[in-house]
Design a protein around this motif. Sequence first.
Motif, PDB file in Angstrom:
ATOM      1  N   LEU A   1      27.120  56.829  36.827  1.00  8.75           N
ATOM      2  CA  LEU A   1      27.173  55.668  37.709  1.00  8.75           C
ATOM      3  C   LEU A   1      28.186  54.662  37.173  1.00  8.75           C
ATOM      4  N   ILE A   2      29.169  54.313  38.000  1.00  6.87           N
ATOM      5  CA  ILE A   2      30.150  53.281  37.655  1.00  6.87           C
ATOM      6  C   ILE A   2      29.700  51.987  38.323  1.00  6.87           C
ATOM      7  N   ASN A   3      29.286  51.049  37.523  1.00  5.83           N
ATOM      8  CA  ASN A   3      28.768  49.801  38.083  1.00  5.83           C
ATOM      9  C   ASN A   3      29.895  48.875  38.534  1.00  5.83           C
ATOM     10  N   LYS A   4      29.537  47.990  39.437  1.00  4.69           N
ATOM     11  CA  LYS A   4      30.470  46.967  39.900  1.00  4.69           C
ATOM     12  C   LYS A   4      30.906  46.112  38.710  1.00  4.69           C
ATOM     13  N   LEU A   5      32.163  45.749  38.692  1.00  5.34           N
ATOM     14  CA  LEU A   5      32.677  44.961  37.563  1.00  5.34           C
ATOM     15  C   LEU A   5      32.054  43.570  37.527  1.00  5.34           C
ATOM     16  N   GLU A   6      31.679  43.166  36.340  1.00 10.12           N
ATOM     17  CA  GLU A   6      31.202  41.797  36.142  1.00 10.12           C
ATOM     18  C   GLU A   6      32.406  40.857  36.058  1.00 10.12           C
ATOM     19  N   SER A   7      32.127  39.586  36.221  1.00 12.90           N
ATOM     20  CA  SER A   7      33.202  38.583  36.176  1.00 12.90           C
ATOM     21  C   SER A   7      33.988  38.654  34.870  1.00 12.90           C
ATOM     22  N   ASN A   8      33.279  38.856  33.765  1.00 17.11           N
ATOM     23  CA  ASN A   8      33.960  38.912  32.463  1.00 17.11           C
ATOM     24  C   ASN A   8      34.872  40.129  32.366  1.00 17.11           C
ATOM     25  N   ASP A   9      34.477  41.239  33.023  1.00 18.74           N
ATOM     26  CA  ASP A   9      35.319  42.430  33.015  1.00 18.74           C
ATOM     27  C   ASP A   9      36.640  42.161  33.740  1.00 18.74           C
ATOM     28  N   ILE A  10      36.534  41.505  34.886  1.00 16.71           N
ATOM     29  CA  ILE A  10      37.739  41.187  35.654  1.00 16.71           C
ATOM     30  C   ILE A  10      38.614  40.208  34.884  1.00 16.71           C
ATOM     31  N   LYS A  11      37.982  39.237  34.249  1.00 13.30           N
ATOM     32  CA  LYS A  11      38.749  38.272  33.456  1.00 13.30           C
ATOM     33  C   LYS A  11      39.520  38.976  32.345  1.00 13.30           C
ATOM     34  N   GLU A  12      38.890  39.950  31.716  1.00 17.24           N
ATOM     35  CA  GLU A  12      39.553  40.683  30.638  1.00 17.24           C
ATOM     36  C   GLU A  12      40.735  41.490  31.159  1.00 17.24           C
ATOM     37  N   ILE A  13      40.561  42.115  32.334  1.00 20.06           N
ATOM     38  CA  ILE A  13      41.656  42.886  32.939  1.00 20.06           C
ATOM     39  C   ILE A  13      42.829  41.971  33.267  1.00 20.06           C
ATOM     40  N   LEU A  14      42.528  40.815  33.851  1.00 21.00           N
ATOM     41  CA  LEU A  14      43.589  39.874  34.210  1.00 21.00           C
ATOM     42  C   LEU A  14      44.326  39.378  32.968  1.00 21.00           C
ATOM     43  N   ASP A  15      43.572  39.185  31.902  1.00 25.71           N
ATOM     44  CA  ASP A  15      44.155  38.684  30.651  1.00 25.71           C
ATOM     45  C   ASP A  15      44.975  39.769  29.947  1.00 25.71           C
ATOM     46  N   THR A  16      44.341  40.916  29.680  1.00 19.88           N
ATOM     47  CA  THR A  16      44.977  41.940  28.847  1.00 19.88           C
ATOM     48  C   THR A  16      45.998  42.784  29.594  1.00 19.88           C
ATOM     49  N   GLN A  17      45.747  43.067  30.869  1.00 21.96           N
ATOM     50  CA  GLN A  17      46.631  43.955  31.620  1.00 21.96           C
ATOM     51  C   GLN A  17      47.719  43.216  32.387  1.00 21.96           C
TER      52      GLN A  17
END
Length: 371
Positions: free
Chosen positions: A121-137
């Motif tokens: 099961l791939i869960n919906k991204l949490e806000s912190n996950d999206i923040k990390e993607i925006l920051d690192t990627q």
Amino acid sequence: MNGQISNSDVTLVTGDSGIGKTRLVLEVCRNFEKKGWKVLCIKSNNLPIHVDMKDYISESGKYLIFIDDVNQITYLDYILNFPFNIAEDIKIKFVFTVRSYAKERVKNDICKNNYSPNEVLINKLESNDIKEILDTQLGIKSEEYIEKIVEIARGNCRLAVLAGETSKRDGYVALNNSIDIFANYYKNIKNDLLLDDKMICVLFVISVFGPINLNDSSKVLDLLESKDINLKEYKDKCSKLNENELVDIYEDELVKINDQSLGDYIIEYVLIEKEIIKISDLLNLIFPDYKNKLLYALNTIHNLFYCDATDKYVMEQVDKSWVRADENIQWEYLKCFHYLHQSKSLSIIKKRIQSMGLCDFDLSKFDFKKI
């Protein structure tokens, strides 16, 4: 996920739309390729694929077959039985992605073919996950930018990346004008599936009022009938939307939007961009019965698609309906929309106060400690 695929002949990867199932599995496939596996990635175009598999899988070796959105595949039984009809020096593993609502049906089909699928099961991204993607990627550091993108994306990784890339190119104004982000992201769905106004109206109704009971939605049906959509058409279009994975239907009764971000865009598209349904007409028809749903729709427009012209239009539409409303629901309008029309609200409150009788009350006997 590498270990789970290694330990099972069939791995079923499930989760909601837009959370990155396909991308994640492709990365895993690359890892298997480095270990000597031959990888076949398959996307359904509604044509049988089991015949082609004979051409691609003929030499000895280890094969990882990835089928995206397996619930759209025809002749799944033939595909699953393929490994039983080939040479012993050929080893095959399957990895399937499937939307959450279709998982049980696909799982049952797999089990009928003598497999015990491993579920991931791939869960919906949490806000912190999206923040990390925006920051690192994407290298986005501004908290203001990041918070707005998180609000727009609602856990949808692809939409978050699109919003991030657009903001890097055009600045924060691109996030204020989020209509373009949504339109660019979802326009292919509308064009590819040839969604006409009636289909979009059904999608709008599901977005605002869902989950909806297909057999018990009188007010919703009144709204659809105002757009010349009868009960049979409504159910037919729900089935079509379900086939195209835009909505989910549970046990042939409840229907809900599959992708909440798509639902948000449809609300703006119908009420603001194209004015397929007038806000005043919507209010006249279903207020105050569905006031919370209506407030959700209008707040979505304000929060995600804000501009002065849109806010002005919404206020004019609310005022148009409010003026015509019966006296007995004027107070409901005030409670819901006082922030849009303060002078009207104060006038109504003044009349309510003036109509009240005088009342004697001894304040000294009031127990303020109970407040």
